[in-house]
Design a protein around this motif. Structure first.
Motif, PDB file in Angstrom:
ATOM      1  N   ILE A  94       0.854  -1.191   0.000  1.00 42.60           N
ATOM      2  CA  ILE A  94       0.000   0.000   0.000  1.00 42.60           C
ATOM      3  C   ILE A  94       0.885   1.234   0.000  1.00 42.60           C
ATOM      4  O   ILE A  94       1.566   1.502   0.987  1.00 42.60           O
ATOM      5  CB  ILE A  94      -0.925   0.035   1.234  1.00 42.60           C
ATOM      6  N   PRO A  95       0.928   1.999  -1.090  1.00 45.86           N
ATOM      7  CA  PRO A  95       1.722   3.217  -1.081  1.00 45.86           C
ATOM      8  C   PRO A  95       1.212   4.180  -0.022  1.00 45.86           C
ATOM      9  O   PRO A  95       0.020   4.298   0.209  1.00 45.86           O
ATOM     10  CB  PRO A  95       1.514   3.793  -2.497  1.00 45.86           C
ATOM     11  N   GLN A  96       2.143   4.878   0.600  1.00 49.51           N
ATOM     12  CA  GLN A  96       1.777   5.826   1.637  1.00 49.51           C
ATOM     13  C   GLN A  96       1.345   7.140   0.995  1.00 49.51           C
ATOM     14  O   GLN A  96       2.057   7.728   0.190  1.00 49.51           O
ATOM     15  CB  GLN A  96       2.970   6.081   2.560  1.00 49.51           C
ATOM     16  N   ILE A  97       0.153   7.613   1.318  1.00 45.88           N
ATOM     17  CA  ILE A  97      -0.333   8.885   0.817  1.00 45.88           C
ATOM     18  C   ILE A  97       0.124   9.955   1.803  1.00 45.88           C
ATOM     19  O   ILE A  97      -0.460  10.119   2.869  1.00 45.88           O
ATOM     20  CB  ILE A  97      -1.865   8.890   0.648  1.00 45.88           C
ATOM     21  N   LEU A 120       2.226  10.333  -4.816  1.00 47.80           N
ATOM     22  CA  LEU A 120       2.040  11.777  -4.994  1.00 47.80           C
ATOM     23  C   LEU A 120       0.557  12.098  -4.858  1.00 47.80           C
ATOM     24  O   LEU A 120      -0.274  11.558  -5.582  1.00 47.80           O
ATOM     25  CB  LEU A 120       2.551  12.219  -6.378  1.00 47.80           C
ATOM     26  N   PRO A 121       0.178  12.987  -3.945  1.00 45.54           N
ATOM     27  CA  PRO A 121      -1.244  13.280  -3.720  1.00 45.54           C
ATOM     28  C   PRO A 121      -1.960  13.786  -4.962  1.00 45.54           C
ATOM     29  O   PRO A 121      -3.129  13.496  -5.162  1.00 45.54           O
ATOM     30  CB  PRO A 121      -1.210  14.350  -2.625  1.00 45.54           C
ATOM     31  N   ALA A 122      -1.282  14.568  -5.809  1.00 43.99           N
ATOM     32  CA  ALA A 122      -1.922  15.120  -7.007  1.00 43.99           C
ATOM     33  C   ALA A 122      -1.221  14.644  -8.261  1.00 43.99           C
ATOM     34  O   ALA A 122      -1.093  15.385  -9.236  1.00 43.99           O
ATOM     35  CB  ALA A 122      -1.919  16.651  -6.938  1.00 43.99           C
ATOM     36  N   ASP A 123      -0.784  13.397  -8.253  1.00 42.47           N
ATOM     37  CA  ASP A 123      -0.064  12.836  -9.395  1.00 42.47           C
ATOM     38  C   ASP A 123      -1.020  12.683 -10.567  1.00 42.47           C
ATOM     39  O   ASP A 123      -1.980  11.893 -10.518  1.00 42.47           O
ATOM     40  CB  ASP A 123       0.552  11.501  -9.007  1.00 42.47           C
ATOM     41  N   ALA A 124      -0.762  13.411 -11.671  1.00 43.79           N
ATOM     42  CA  ALA A 124      -1.637  13.320 -12.837  1.00 43.79           C
ATOM     43  C   ALA A 124      -1.609  11.946 -13.464  1.00 43.79           C
ATOM     44  O   ALA A 124      -2.558  11.532 -14.142  1.00 43.79           O
ATOM     45  CB  ALA A 124      -1.232  14.390 -13.851  1.00 43.79           C
TER      46      ALA A 124
END
Length: 207
Positions: free
Chosen positions: A75-78, A200-204
């Protein structure tokens, strides 16, 4: 009818002590103590007993890194809050701008003391530091890195314009998890975070 003869000492019957020997006294036998169970060899069909793993014997820093890697495999960390410590405002601004574009909340420090204080106030998922690790600053950079190692789960990244092989070794020995060369780019920052499980929280790219 003749009276019965009186007792010699005034009417009370005389009693003689009974002779006792050790044969007449029954002493309790020895109390049996339960034997302590000793582990024997595993029986056929039983799984072998587990031995202490290497992680239990590893240094504290290695255990912390292994725990973080284990948590990040699936689980990637947000992360939302990161810290950038760089004494040069013009040099740190490109990194701060990239991190904000990625959706991070960026806290900024211009010296080790300020970074130390901010890290005590709240935890950060990622900490970027530009500090000398050769002791040329009186050891402040090394002390900051050691302190930041105690932040549970924090990814510690050394940022520097000069990353010679000796600098890479110093960063690893000091406890840094990764290094990032200046000038930074969108791709280099994203790769460092992705390789350590920081999403990345806002990774496109995740649309």
């Amino acid at each position: 009818m003749p009276d019965a003869p009186a007792a010699a000492d005034g009417g009370a019957e005389s009693t003689q002590p009974l002779p006792l020997t050790l044969r007449d006294v029954q002493l309790p036998g020895p109390v049996a103590m339960p034997a302590l169970a000793r582990p024997g060899p595993p029986q056929p069909g039983q799984p072998p007993r587990s031995q202490p793993g290497a992680a239990e014997l590893a240094p504290k820093a290695a255990r912390r890194a292994e725990v973080r890697r284990a948590m990040q495999r699936d689980i990637p960390q947000i992360a939302t809050e990161v810290l950038v410590m760089d004494p040069d405002r013009r040099a740190r601004e490109p990194l701060c701008s990239l991190l904000r574009a990625f959706g991070f909340e960026v806290a900024v420090a211009d010296d080790p003391a300020r970074a130390w204080a901010l890290s005590l106030a709240r935890p950060f998922a990622v900490v970027f530091v530009d500090v000398p690790l050769d002791g040329s600053d009186g050891g402040a950079g090394i002390e900051l890195v050691k302190h930041l190692q105690g932040q549970a789960g924090a990814l510690l990244v050394l940022v520097s314009a000069a990353l010679r092989p000796v600098d890479q070794v110093r960063a690893e020995l000091a406890g840094c998890d990764a290094t990032l060369g200046k000038p930074v780019s969108r791709g280099s920052v994203a790769r460092v975070l992705d390789s350590h499980g920081i999403a990345l929280p806002a990774d496109a790219r995740r649309g």
